[in-house]
Design a protein around this motif. Structure first.
Motif, PDB file in Angstrom:
ATOM      1  N   LYS A   1       0.808  -1.225   0.000  1.00  0.00           N
ATOM      2  CA  LYS A   1       0.000   0.000   0.000  1.00  0.00           C
ATOM      3  C   LYS A   1       0.845   1.281   0.000  1.00  0.00           C
ATOM      4  O   LYS A   1       0.354   2.333  -0.372  1.00  0.00           O
ATOM      5  CB  LYS A   1      -0.912   0.032   1.235  1.00  0.00           C
ATOM      6  CG  LYS A   1      -2.035  -0.949   1.195  1.00  0.00           C
ATOM      7  CD  LYS A   1      -3.142  -0.483   0.314  1.00  0.00           C
ATOM      8  CE  LYS A   1      -4.346  -1.397   0.461  1.00  0.00           C
ATOM      9  NZ  LYS A   1      -5.419  -1.031  -0.407  1.00  0.00           N
ATOM     10  N   GLU A   2       2.106   1.187   0.433  1.00  0.00           N
ATOM     11  CA  GLU A   2       2.941   2.380   0.549  1.00  0.00           C
ATOM     12  C   GLU A   2       3.024   3.185  -0.739  1.00  0.00           C
ATOM     13  O   GLU A   2       2.854   4.401  -0.739  1.00  0.00           O
ATOM     14  CB  GLU A   2       4.364   1.998   0.969  1.00  0.00           C
ATOM     15  CG  GLU A   2       4.511   1.730   2.432  1.00  0.00           C
ATOM     16  CD  GLU A   2       5.922   1.280   2.773  1.00  0.00           C
ATOM     17  OE1 GLU A   2       6.880   1.789   2.171  1.00  0.00           O
ATOM     18  OE2 GLU A   2       6.047   0.415   3.646  1.00  0.00           O
ATOM     19  N   SER A   3       3.325   2.518  -1.844  1.00  0.00           N
ATOM     20  CA  SER A   3       3.491   3.228  -3.108  1.00  0.00           C
ATOM     21  C   SER A   3       2.181   3.835  -3.592  1.00  0.00           C
ATOM     22  O   SER A   3       2.161   4.900  -4.201  1.00  0.00           O
ATOM     23  CB  SER A   3       4.078   2.302  -4.166  1.00  0.00           C
ATOM     24  OG  SER A   3       3.221   1.203  -4.370  1.00  0.00           O
ATOM     25  N   VAL A   4       1.082   3.164  -3.313  1.00  0.00           N
ATOM     26  CA  VAL A   4      -0.231   3.658  -3.730  1.00  0.00           C
ATOM     27  C   VAL A   4      -0.638   4.870  -2.887  1.00  0.00           C
ATOM     28  O   VAL A   4      -1.126   5.861  -3.414  1.00  0.00           O
ATOM     29  CB  VAL A   4      -1.293   2.539  -3.598  1.00  0.00           C
ATOM     30  CG1 VAL A   4      -2.679   3.050  -3.911  1.00  0.00           C
ATOM     31  CG2 VAL A   4      -0.932   1.363  -4.477  1.00  0.00           C
ATOM     32  N   LEU A   5      -0.422   4.784  -1.584  1.00  0.00           N
ATOM     33  CA  LEU A   5      -0.871   5.832  -0.677  1.00  0.00           C
ATOM     34  C   LEU A   5       0.030   7.060  -0.657  1.00  0.00           C
ATOM     35  O   LEU A   5      -0.405   8.147  -0.337  1.00  0.00           O
ATOM     36  CB  LEU A   5      -0.993   5.282   0.744  1.00  0.00           C
ATOM     37  CG  LEU A   5      -2.078   4.243   0.967  1.00  0.00           C
ATOM     38  CD1 LEU A   5      -2.045   3.738   2.397  1.00  0.00           C
ATOM     39  CD2 LEU A   5      -3.439   4.825   0.662  1.00  0.00           C
ATOM     40  N   LYS A   6       1.300   6.878  -0.936  1.00  0.00           N
ATOM     41  CA  LYS A   6       2.268   7.977  -0.866  1.00  0.00           C
ATOM     42  C   LYS A   6       2.176   8.678   0.489  1.00  0.00           C
ATOM     43  O   LYS A   6       2.034   9.892   0.583  1.00  0.00           O
ATOM     44  CB  LYS A   6       2.069   8.943  -2.022  1.00  0.00           C
ATOM     45  CG  LYS A   6       2.350   8.305  -3.359  1.00  0.00           C
ATOM     46  CD  LYS A   6       2.231   9.273  -4.489  1.00  0.00           C
ATOM     47  CE  LYS A   6       2.537   8.536  -5.768  1.00  0.00           C
ATOM     48  NZ  LYS A   6       1.754   8.933  -6.877  1.00  0.00           N
ATOM     49  N   ALA A   7       2.244   7.857   1.531  1.00  0.00           N
ATOM     50  CA  ALA A   7       2.175   8.354   2.898  1.00  0.00           C
ATOM     51  C   ALA A   7       3.123   7.520   3.756  1.00  0.00           C
ATOM     52  O   ALA A   7       3.515   6.421   3.373  1.00  0.00           O
ATOM     53  CB  ALA A   7       0.752   8.235   3.438  1.00  0.00           C
TER      54      ALA A   7
END
Length: 152
Positions: A12-18
């Motif tokens: 999810k990190e790359s998708v969320l950019k958070a």
């Protein structure tokens, strides 16, 4: 536990950019996507924030338990979101710190989806048994049994 949650969060990190983090209720960091000098502070502050929020909930006589809530501190494009995750009777927190998000509502939705995924995946982990009192009583002794406070 870390082997189970790391792949889900990293996906999810790359998708969320958070900045995503996962901490125990006492503020001990289990996972932090940034993993820098602020990792321990993020964990401790997240645990403290949630405990403060629970204390405030008691003042308003909230009927729901803490698992029904999420903690948010944000503007339209930046903020912090923390959601609870239960595992083997313990309380953990999944959090996101975001800045310059183009769609914070989508980000929050995806954090809640990740919360659900983590909860389901953690249910597949076998229960960890605690040491029985017999086992700890049978211990021969402690390695540093004769060290005084001054020597520490």
């Amino acid at each position: 536990m870390i082997e189970v949650i790391r792949p889900l969060i990293q996906k999810k990190e790359s998708v969320l950019k958070a900045r995503l983090f996962f901490v125990r209720h006492d503020g001990i960091s289990i996972y932090d996507s940034a993993q820098d000098s602020s990792t321990q502070a993020v964990g401790a502050l997240s645990g403290g924030l949630w405990q403060a929020a629970e204390a405030l909930m008691k003042m308003i006589d909230a009927k729901s338990g803490p698992m029904e809530f999420r903690l948010g501190f944000d503007t339209s494009s930046q903020g912090v979101m923390i959601v609870p995750v239960q595992f083997q009777g313990g309380l953990y927190f999944l959090g996101a710190i975001y800045h310059e998000s183009l769609n914070p509502a989508l980000l929050k939705r995806q954090v809640i989806q990740l919360q659900d995924e983590l909860t389901k995946k953690l249910l597949t982990i076998k229960t960890i048994k605690k040491a029985s009192p017999k086992m700890t009583a049978a211990r021969a002794g402690y390695l540093f049994d004769h060290i005084s406070d001054e020597e520490m």
